[in-house]
Every structure is written in structure tokens, then in C-alpha cells.
Scaffold this active site. Structure first.
Site, mmCIF file in Angstrom:
data_model
loop_
_atom_site.group_PDB
_atom_site.id
_atom_site.type_symbol
_atom_site.label_atom_id
_atom_site.label_comp_id
_atom_site.label_asym_id
_atom_site.label_seq_id
_atom_site.Cartn_x
_atom_site.Cartn_y
_atom_site.Cartn_z
ATOM 1 N N ARG A 156 0.834 -1.208 0.000
ATOM 2 C CA ARG A 156 0.000 0.000 0.000
ATOM 3 C C ARG A 156 0.866 1.254 0.000
ATOM 4 N NH1 ARG A 156 -4.599 0.849 4.513
ATOM 5 N NH2 ARG A 156 -2.753 1.207 5.816
ATOM 6 N N LYS A 258 -2.832 6.552 1.424
ATOM 7 C CA LYS A 258 -2.644 7.067 2.782
ATOM 8 C C LYS A 258 -1.698 8.269 2.756
ATOM 9 C CE LYS A 258 -2.682 5.012 7.393
ATOM 10 N NZ LYS A 258 -4.121 5.239 7.593
ATOM 11 N N GLU A 294 -16.451 6.804 4.413
ATOM 12 C CA GLU A 294 -15.578 6.409 5.522
ATOM 13 C C GLU A 294 -15.851 7.253 6.745
ATOM 14 O OE1 GLU A 294 -11.322 5.624 5.259
ATOM 15 O OE2 GLU A 294 -11.456 5.913 3.105
#
Length: 412
Positions: A156, A258, A294
């Protein structure tokens, strides 16, 4: 980027070295000045070189560097393990590695945890060029330590780095660096049932820039901290509020990685919600303003008639490692799991709702407030499905059940 007391070999008696005073916070000016003082640095270096036995031996090449080559102090840190929260506690060591011109990364080194030197014109400070990860290590009853799916975090980070126009460490480098950092801070891994060691790998554009452009140098940095529960409620149900005006991400943006800049924009909405007594905020899509996406720092699931649903990952939602794991655990347990758009109306009609994330693990939702109307869920939000999935996942993470998935990595 120059790190305070950076890149020296750490030698000496373990008790003497680990008893040296470490910074009491991440941003304490008194400690910053102390670490920047050449005289202080020289005194510490002389102190280290005068001691006899070796605590850490850092190999020169990353491809031969293995966590098992180090010797560490194994006793637990002297803190109140029953009173740790989800807040930073300075530990012993951090890890740092710099990039080369070709995008590869140099061999990293463990160094004492402390303040870092950073150019005011660095890319991360001026343009937010950076990504980070969140992981945990758990201590088993036999004293050994487990990591949970570290390769997923490595992949990721690489995906996020590509989106942010940054080079990234290889998966092997990432995982090995995490192992080194955890073992160097082994005494800070909480006892079984007392919490976990939170691991924060970061990739930062540390080279100087002035115009809008990628930095020319990058730093891969890892620090750790023992933590307790993320939410003050612990495992008690969360009370969420839907914000109809603030949006966490937009199509074509960076919501699916992220990136460090994804989180500060939600602080105002989150602070407002917490001041009103809510646990956190649930955000809607920015186009239709009717589909859930989210919570501020975690994914969300709904359960209806034993069918588990979660918003599909489509560029505005972070592909959480815990989210992915819960989906796989649920399907393995015989549940039907759907990844698709979920409307607010469907959310409010659910039997159960729960959140997932590295920090929150699996947290049940007790109520959701939307347009000043509060919807409460059965059993005060603690449903059978969320309880079952929480138990299954945490038992794997903590080594309480056999890992048939091959997800945990044991550290000696």
C-alpha cells in the site's frame, strides 16, 4: 535531511545505554536544542565509544540486513501498562533510510528516537509530499512478538508513493525495517491483553524544493509507540454523526491512498462532532451526497439479514488492511460479503454497523445521527456479527488461534 545524532553506531552496555534520557515528547524544544548541540552530541558519542559490549550491530547492506542479527534488551519498560492510551510514548529507537538519485534506497540505520533536522524548504513541509502507514505488533503469552500482514502495508505504501510521485522502498526493505524497529523496541511491546505496539512507517519528501515539483530526496522513517484503545469508549459502541457538508475525498484526488494531507482537512468536522459528544464523523460521497464512504480514520460495514456490506474501494476510499482481512475472515466463516455503494437510508435500516481499521480494529456502532435524527442499533450496537468477526480477527493477530491464513509474522 540530517537526523539528530544520526548514523552513528550504537555501542555500550545495555543498561547504561537504555537508561540515557530520551525525549519526553515529539516536539519538546528543550530536547531539540540539546540534540542540536555539537558539544552534547560529542559527549554522547564519546560515552558510546567508551563502553565495552555491543547492544546493536547494524549491517551495511539492506539486502543482508536481518532483524535476527541484533541483540536487544528484552525486559519490559517500566510504565503503567493498564493506563496507556492511543497517544505517543517515546521509545528507544527509530529507523531511517534515504533515497539515492536513481530512486533506490540506501541501507537504513537504527538510531536513538528523538527530534529530526528538516530543511524548511523540504517537499513534505511545503507541498505535503508524503505517505504513511499504520501497523501493530502484539506480544503472545510465551513472550514472542507477532506482526500482522506487513507485506500488505508495504504494497500500500508503494501504491501511495506512485500516486504522490515518490520512490518507495521495496517490500523486502519495508518488512525488514519494520522487524528491526520492533525488535529494537521490544521492551515497549505491551504484555498480552494490555495493548499493542503501534508502528508508524513514513515516506517523506525531504529534499529542498521551492517551485511546485517532486522533491529530489526522500526519507523512509519508522517510529513506534505502545498504545491502548483508539476510541475512549474502548470496545463500547461508537456514536457517529453524518456530516453533509464536509467531504473527506473527491474523485480523482488522493482519498484512495494514505497521503499525509488526507487527514488534517477532517480535523475541524471531527473536533466539532466530539465537542457535541459524538465519537467521530461519517462522511458521504462528494457527488451525490447520499452514499456513505468512511469515518475519519476507518472503514465502515453494515449488516442486514446476515449479509455484510461495505462501500466499494473506488479511488475515494482507503483500501484498509483490516477491511480486507475482515472481508476474508467473514467469507471464510460463511458470510455473504458485498462491496458496493451503500445509501444513507440503507445504513439507517441496518441490523448492525461497525468500523474497521488498524487503530480501531473492529468497533461496533451504537448510533448514527443524520440531519438531527438519531438511529440506534439493537443490543446498543454490539451485534453478534461484529462480535464474531472481532474475536476471530484479534485471536489471529494475538496468536491465540492457529493462523491458517498465513497472515502473522513471528519475531524471535
Amino acid at each position: 535531511m540530517e537526523f539528530a545524532l544520526a548514523h552513528y553506531r550504537l555501542h555500550g552496555n545495555a543498561e547504561q545505554l537504555l537508561s540515557m534520557r530520551s525525549p519526553s515528547s515529539f516536539n519538546d524544544d528543550r530536547h531539540t536544542n540539546r540534540f542540536q548541540s555539537p558539544a552534547s552530541a560529542l559527549k554522547i558519542l564519546n560515552k558510546l565509544h567508551s563502553l565495552s559490549s555491543t547492544v546493536l550491530k547494524v549491517p551495511r547492506r539492506c539486502d543482508i540486513c536481518r532483524a535476527s542479527t541484533f541483540q536487544y534488551v528484552s525486559e519490559l519498560a517500566d510504565i503503567n501498562w493498564d493506563d496507556i492510551a492511543f497517544s505517543p510514548i517515546p521509545t528507544d529507537f527509530m529507523y531511517a533510510a534515504k533515497s539515492l538519485e536513481n530512486g533506490a534506497f540506501m541501507t537504513g540505520e537504527l538510531q536513538r528516537f528523538g527530534p529530526i533536522h528538516l530543511s524548511p524548504s523540504s517537499g513534505v513541509l511545503n507541498y505535503g509530499q508524503g505517505v504513511f502507514e499504520g501497523m501493530k505488533a502484539y506480544r503472545k503469552v510465551d513472550g514472542s512478538i507477532l506482526l500482522f500482514r506487513p507485506e500488505e502495508n508495504a504494497l500500500r505504501m508503494r501504491m501511495g508513493a506512485e500516486r504522490m510521485c515518490m520512490p518507495a522502498p521495496t517490500v523486502e526493505h519495508f518488512v525488514d525495517a519494520v522487524k528491526q524497529t520492533v525488535l529494537a523496541n521490544k521492551r515497549w511491546v505491551p504484555p498480552p491483553g494490555k495493548g499493542s505496539l503501534y508502528i508508524r512507517p513514513m515516506l517523506l519528501g525531504t529534499g529542498p524544493v521551492l517551485g511546485v515539483a517532486p522533491a529530489l530526496e526522500y526519507t523512509f522513517l519508522i517510529f513506534v509507540s505502545p498504545v491502548g484503545n483508539y476510541f475512549k469508549e474502548g470496545l463500547a459502541p461508537l456514536n457517529l454523526i453524518i456530516d453533509t457538508e464536509t467531504h473527506r475525498a473527491i474523485p480523482g484526488g488522493t482519498g484512495g491512498v494514505k497521503a499525509i494531507g488526507n487527514y488534517s482537512p477532517v480535523l475541524k468536522a471531527q473536533s466539532t462532532a466530539k465537542a457535541k459528544g459524538y465519537s467521530d464523523v461519517l462522511y458521504l460521497d462528494s457527488i451525490h451526497k447520499k452514499y456513505i464512504e468512511e469515518v475519519s480514520s476507518c472503514n465502515i460495514f453494515v449488516v442486514k439479514d446476515n449479509i455484510i456490506s461495505t462501500p466499494a474501494v473506488s479511488g475515494t476510499i482507503l483500501p484498509g488492511v483490516t477491511r480486507k482481512s475482515i472481508i476474508e475472515v467473514a467469507r471464510g466463516a460463511g458470510f455473504q460479503v458485498e462491496e458496493r455503494p451503500i445509501s444513507v437510508e440503507e445504513l439507517l435500516d441496518a441490523d448492525e454497523v461497525f468500523c474497521t481499521g488498524t487503530a480501531v480494529v473492529v468497533s461496533p456502532v451504537g448510533s448514527i445521527t443524520y440531519l438531527e435524527n438519531r438511529t440506534e442499533y439493537q443490543n446498543e450496537g454490539v451485534g453478534n456479527v461484529s462480535q464474531q468477526l472481532y474475536s476471530a480477527l484479534t485471536s489471529l493477530q494475538m496468536g491465540l488461534t492457529e493462523d491458517n491464513m498465513g497472515w502473522t509474522v513471528a519475531l524471535d
